[in-house]
Enzyme design. Structure first.
Site, PDB file in Angstrom:
ATOM      1  N   ARG A  36       0.816  -1.219   0.000  1.00 52.82           N
ATOM      2  CA  ARG A  36       0.000   0.000   0.000  1.00 52.82           C
ATOM      3  C   ARG A  36       0.845   1.262   0.000  1.00 52.82           C
ATOM      4  O   ARG A  36       0.361   2.329  -0.358  1.00 52.82           O
ATOM      5  CB  ARG A  36      -0.960  -0.022   1.192  1.00 52.82           C
ATOM      6  CG  ARG A  36      -2.146  -0.961   0.967  1.00 52.82           C
ATOM      7  CD  ARG A  36      -3.145  -0.848   2.085  1.00 52.82           C
ATOM      8  NE  ARG A  36      -2.700  -1.547   3.282  1.00 52.82           N
ATOM      9  CZ  ARG A  36      -3.276  -1.413   4.476  1.00 52.82           C
ATOM     10  NH1 ARG A  36      -4.303  -0.596   4.637  1.00 52.82           N
ATOM     11  NH2 ARG A  36      -2.817  -2.091   5.515  1.00 52.82           N
ATOM     12  N   GLU A  81     -11.431  -7.757  14.881  1.00 55.86           N
ATOM     13  CA  GLU A  81     -10.928  -7.080  13.684  1.00 55.86           C
ATOM     14  C   GLU A  81     -12.063  -6.338  12.997  1.00 55.86           C
ATOM     15  O   GLU A  81     -13.226  -6.768  13.023  1.00 55.86           O
ATOM     16  CB  GLU A  81     -10.285  -8.086  12.727  1.00 55.86           C
ATOM     17  CG  GLU A  81      -9.026  -8.742  13.256  1.00 55.86           C
ATOM     18  CD  GLU A  81      -7.915  -7.743  13.558  1.00 55.86           C
ATOM     19  OE1 GLU A  81      -7.798  -6.745  12.829  1.00 55.86           O
ATOM     20  OE2 GLU A  81      -7.173  -7.947  14.528  1.00 55.86           O
ATOM     21  N   SER A 137      43.525  37.417  -6.234  1.00 53.37           N
ATOM     22  CA  SER A 137      42.225  37.080  -6.834  1.00 53.37           C
ATOM     23  C   SER A 137      42.401  36.561  -8.256  1.00 53.37           C
ATOM     24  O   SER A 137      43.237  37.036  -9.016  1.00 53.37           O
ATOM     25  CB  SER A 137      41.331  38.319  -6.846  1.00 53.37           C
ATOM     26  OG  SER A 137      41.039  38.729  -5.532  1.00 53.37           O
ATOM     27  N   ARG A 143      48.152  34.306 -12.992  1.00 54.91           N
ATOM     28  CA  ARG A 143      47.144  34.723 -13.958  1.00 54.91           C
ATOM     29  C   ARG A 143      47.848  35.468 -15.082  1.00 54.91           C
ATOM     30  O   ARG A 143      48.959  35.992 -14.912  1.00 54.91           O
ATOM     31  CB  ARG A 143      46.081  35.610 -13.302  1.00 54.91           C
ATOM     32  CG  ARG A 143      46.593  36.879 -12.679  1.00 54.91           C
ATOM     33  CD  ARG A 143      45.507  37.575 -11.875  1.00 54.91           C
ATOM     34  NE  ARG A 143      45.974  38.834 -11.298  1.00 54.91           N
ATOM     35  CZ  ARG A 143      45.524  39.355 -10.177  1.00 54.91           C
ATOM     36  NH1 ARG A 143      44.608  38.709  -9.481  1.00 54.91           N
ATOM     37  NH2 ARG A 143      45.971  40.516  -9.734  1.00 54.91           N
TER      38      ARG A 143
END
Length: 449
Positions: free
Chosen positions: A16, A159, A410, A427
């Site tokens: 279920r 039940e 940076s 860089r």
């Protein structure tokens, strides 16, 4: 003291629930349903335990072995009902001591509290041969009803499918959780039949059999929210909601401030110190420890991590397993950290990824910085010393060490170690071509004309 044996019925399929995963493995608050039940039972003085599983439930059996290594695992090959499953458990246990008792629990009833189980066990120790846990149901449809005779004596459980219209009006319902004198259980169980709508052997029929034998039968009442069984996805959600409300209340009782408690989702093992502030929409995975004074801002996700005193996390932070955040550290918005140690006073304020790394005391990690920890085959570590500064949009290619007090410019891509106190810069030189765009746009205009 009596010997207490335990049988946990965990052979239920998730029919279920409509999934292929066994029902016992569905989780609430970071823990499988069956694990919640075992945790509650482990608070008792249990002598022997049997967990009943079904065919093709190896993952359930693995869970049992991990959490309760001494448990015996037995399989119910055909789903013939709770009495049949209990019979299998008894056969595995063998005779036991003459004055022993047997507690029967269910692997899909995760909210039962230890103190309630202790009450049930005490009822058998105090002379009852059968004790049943009952509750007042808001909507009793589908539950077995607790039947009392005209004198008020408890005589049977009916039940729902077999109940009369009058019996269905009863709101006192059976939780399924029972305790027995083991001798009584062994003597009466073979007499339980399957003449019912489902043609199954119901453990609930033990009540009528015990009454017929003149044995002492006792019912104990508990709150409905303790015995919520999980049969559907809706039941799973309801059980999860109840557990979350318990965990939130416990955290607030310990001095934590949950600004919007209903939006915070905890795990059963979440440890939250006093003076912690948790803003709305925060989710905890397993293994989170928040020391006193921590602030967790909105929309953050934490898992398997320890956050040191007075640290600040988020908003929109993701703290992944294996991470330790130091005292007064600051982890800001859109920062992800995995398997790393962030030491006292370090700051990682904006849009960064730190994985398999160690960040020293008072070090600052700039916006957009990342540690590149994976080369496609293996993970590597990045070590950043204390008082260092990693500039925005820097990439640190692990394995690499940034020395104490070093400065990373940076936009750098750092693939070699940087010495303490040094400037690391990698860089291309900036190039400017005067008038380039003016000439480019002029040529473009002429081409169009």
């Amino acid at each position: 003291m009596r010997q207490t044996d335990l049988i946990i019925l965990a052979a239920g399929k998730a029919t279920r629930v409509r999934t292929t995963r066994p029902k016992a493995l569905h989780a609430i608050a970071g823990r499988p349903l069956l694990a919640h039940v075992m945790t509650a039972a482990q608070s008792l003085d249990i002598s022997r335990v049997v967990v009943i599983t079904g065919p093709q439930m190896a993952p359930v059996e693995d869970l049992v072995r991990r959490q309760w290594p001494d448990a015996i695992i037995a399989r119910q090959q055909k789903a013939l009902g709770t009495a049949d499953a209990t019979r299998i458990g008894l056969e595995v246990l063998g005779q036991g001591l003459p004055d022993s008792m047997t507690l029967v629990l269910y692997g899909d009833t995760p909210l039962i509290e230890p103190k309630t189980l202790q009450r049930l066990v005490a009822a058998i120790k105090n002379g009852a041969q059968v004790a049943v846990l009952a509750f007042r149901a808001r909507d009793p449809a589908g539950y077995g009803r607790m039947i009392h005779d005209e004198t008020g004596a408890f005589v049977a459980i009916r039940e729902d499918a077999d109940a009369t219209e009058q019996e269905r009006a009863i709101d006192l319902c059976n939780s399924g959780i029972m305790a027995f004198g083991s001798k009584t259980l062994r003597n009466l169980l073979p007499h339980i039949g399957n003449r019912n709508a489902a043609c199954e052997f119901y453990l609930t029929d033990m009540i009528g059999a015990a009454v017929a034998e003149g044995l002492k039968v006792k019912s104990l009442e508990c709150r409905e929210d303790e015995v919520v069984g999980v049969n559907t996805q809706a039941d799973l959600a309801r059980a999860g909601e109840i557990m979350q409300n318990r965990l939130r209340a416990h955290a607030m009782a310990g001095g934590a401030c949950l600004i919007a408690p209903e939006t915070v989702f905890l795990c059963v093992d979440s440890q939250i110190g006093h003076d912690v502030v948790i803003e709305p929409h925060v989710i905890f995975g397993p293994g989170v420890v928040l020391e006193p004074g921590v602030v967790v801002r909105s929309f953050s996700y934490l898992e398997s991590t320890t956050i040191g005193r007075d640290a600040q996390i988020g908003p929109f932070a993701r703290i992944r397993p294996g991470t330790q955040i130091g005292v007064e550290a600051h982890i800001g918005n859109f920062v992800e950290i995995k398997n790393s140690q962030i030491h006292t006073g370090a700051k990682i304020g904006h849009v960064a990824y730190i994985g398999d790394s160690e960040v020293g005391e008072r070090t600052n990690i700039g916006a957009g910085a990342i540690t590149c920890n994976y080369d496609g085959l293996s993970k590597h570590r990045t070590l950043i010393g204390k008082d260092a500064f990693v500039g925005s949009n820097s990439s640190l290619i692990a394995p690499v060490t940034i020395g104490e007090g070093a400065y990373i410019g940076s936009g750098s891509v750092i693939s070699r170690d940087v010495a303490p106190g040094a400037l690391g810069l990698s860089r291309a030189r900036q190039v400017e071509k005067p008038g380039f765009m003016t000439r480019f746009l002029t040529r473009g205009s002429k081409a169009k004309s």
